[in-house]
Write a protein that holds these residues in place. Structure first.
Motif, PDB file in Angstrom:
ATOM      1  N   ALA A  52       4.003  15.791  70.087  1.00 44.68           N
ATOM      2  CA  ALA A  52       4.733  15.951  71.344  1.00 44.68           C
ATOM      3  C   ALA A  52       4.134  17.044  72.227  1.00 44.68           C
ATOM      4  O   ALA A  52       4.843  17.692  73.000  1.00 44.68           O
ATOM      5  CB  ALA A  52       6.218  16.229  71.087  1.00 44.68           C
ATOM      6  N   ARG A  79       7.866   7.331  72.365  1.00 41.74           N
ATOM      7  CA  ARG A  79       8.726   8.446  72.767  1.00 41.74           C
ATOM      8  C   ARG A  79       8.901   8.546  74.285  1.00 41.74           C
ATOM      9  O   ARG A  79       9.992   8.833  74.777  1.00 41.74           O
ATOM     10  CB  ARG A  79       8.120   9.754  72.235  1.00 41.74           C
ATOM     11  N   ASP A  80       7.817   8.304  75.050  1.00 39.81           N
ATOM     12  CA  ASP A  80       7.804   8.685  76.465  1.00 39.81           C
ATOM     13  C   ASP A  80       7.968   7.527  77.449  1.00 39.81           C
ATOM     14  O   ASP A  80       8.049   7.763  78.653  1.00 39.81           O
ATOM     15  CB  ASP A  80       6.487   9.400  76.789  1.00 39.81           C
ATOM     16  N   PRO A 108       9.103  13.782  67.609  1.00 37.39           N
ATOM     17  CA  PRO A 108      10.213  14.247  68.440  1.00 37.39           C
ATOM     18  C   PRO A 108       9.773  15.325  69.427  1.00 37.39           C
ATOM     19  O   PRO A 108       8.913  16.154  69.114  1.00 37.39           O
ATOM     20  CB  PRO A 108      11.214  14.805  67.423  1.00 37.39           C
ATOM     21  N   VAL A 109      10.376  15.311  70.622  1.00 40.76           N
ATOM     22  CA  VAL A 109       9.947  16.255  71.659  1.00 40.76           C
ATOM     23  C   VAL A 109      10.171  17.704  71.240  1.00 40.76           C
ATOM     24  O   VAL A 109       9.433  18.593  71.674  1.00 40.76           O
ATOM     25  CB  VAL A 109      10.659  15.981  73.005  1.00 40.76           C
ATOM     26  N   SER A 119      13.659  12.256  75.730  1.00 34.88           N
ATOM     27  CA  SER A 119      13.031  11.226  74.905  1.00 34.88           C
ATOM     28  C   SER A 119      13.500   9.853  75.369  1.00 34.88           C
ATOM     29  O   SER A 119      14.605   9.706  75.890  1.00 34.88           O
ATOM     30  CB  SER A 119      13.411  11.417  73.435  1.00 34.88           C
TER      31      SER A 119
END
Length: 301
Positions: A52, A79-80, A108-109, A119
């Motif tokens: 991340a 995620r993005d 995970p961010v 997220s």
């Protein structure tokens, strides 16, 4: 057909390596590292916001490598981007000449340098593989026709042979196979008995290749940092002690990585090399492990 896909289908011992896109607009360091690998690996992975941490787009970086005659594997993390953006980017990389992709859920961010970012996770690794399979069949996620042509993407997935949940590992692996994964690259492997067990008990159900993750440890401090900060990885104390006692820890790390390549060669179908910011040492590791230069240079797709 891409060089990597040819090697998979030909049953060759597969060698891939990983480079990080730049944290900025200048790709010079990434290119210099990747050029060292050109005749030693079948393809070069380009990470997509690994851990991340914000870096240049993996798609842009992959195109830069392709322009230099280096075959990329473009990583895609969920995620993005939502399902619209992921499909758009997958069609885009295909149009730009990239064929190899690795489908990932994404870290995970909170693990990275923008912990307050939002997220998405509209899809995850298995459903991203399903989306790629649909695009290859000429339909979108909603089964609507792609009016301007199907993709032809060669999709892989990640696997962690050292997972603490054996049933969870098997279930996830089988789902990725069913979703269309054509190859698997593993997380960092330190326990080769566990890798052997995974290959015998789980991976033996398929002919899809498994590439063991081999990481260049630069020092005992580096190994301890990984143990603290990389989930699911536990570098054994005897390796940390060996690095700590070495007169030149980096050279010792090279030797350890070469030994691990030799171990992996007897267990699985290839290796995925990781040497953060010292990718130039990967050819030396392969030499020490007795892995020859590729007979054919990596081909542009």
């Amino acid at each position: 057909m891409s060089r990597f896909r040819q090697a998979v289908r030909g049953g060759e011992f597969l060698i891939t390596a990983e480079v990080m896109p730049p944290k900025g607009a200048d790709p010079a360091h990434m290119l210099n590292m990747a050029k060292c690998l050109k005749d030693r690996v079948h393809a070069v992975n380009v990470t997509d916001g690994s851990r991340a941490v914000m870096r240049m787009s993996s798609m842009a970086a992959a195109v830069i490598l392709l322009q230099q005659g280096i075959e990329p594997i473009c990583q895609f993390a969920c995620r993005d981007r939502n399902q619209i953006a992921l499909q758009a980017d997958l069609m885009g990389v295909h149009a730009l000449g990239i064929r190899n992709v690795l489908a990932l859920t994404g870290d995970p961010v909170k693990a990275g340098d923008h912990p307050h970012a939002k997220s998405v996770f509209d899809l995850e690794g298995v459903r991203l593989l399903q989306a790629i399979a649909k695009l290859n069949r000429g339909v979108d996620w909603n089964d609507k026709p792609l009016t301007d042509g199907a993709t032809d993407l060669f999709a892989g997935a990640a696997v962690d042979p050292q997972s603490k949940s054996w049933s969870g590992l098997q279930r996830r692996f089988e789902k990725k196979l069913e979703a269309g994964a054509q190859f698997f690259q593993s997380q960092l492997v330190c326990d080769f008995d566990q890798l052997d067990k995974f290959m015998t008990k789980i991976a033996s159900q398929t002919d899809k290749p498994i590439l063991a993750g081999i990481f260049l440890l630069k020092s005992a401090k580096n190994a301890e940092f990984i143990n603290r900060n990389v989930p699911g990885v536990q570098i054994p104390q005897h390796i940390i002690d060996r690095l700590a006692a070495a007169h030149d820890p980096l050279r010792e790390g090279v030797a350890i990585a070469a030994e691990q390549v030799q171990l992996a060669r007897g267990l699985c179908h290839g290796v995925h090399m990781m040497a953060v910011r010292r990718e130039d040492l990967i050819p030396e590791i392969l030499d020490l492990a007795g892995i020859p230069t590729l007979t054919t240079s990596v081909a542009v797709v």
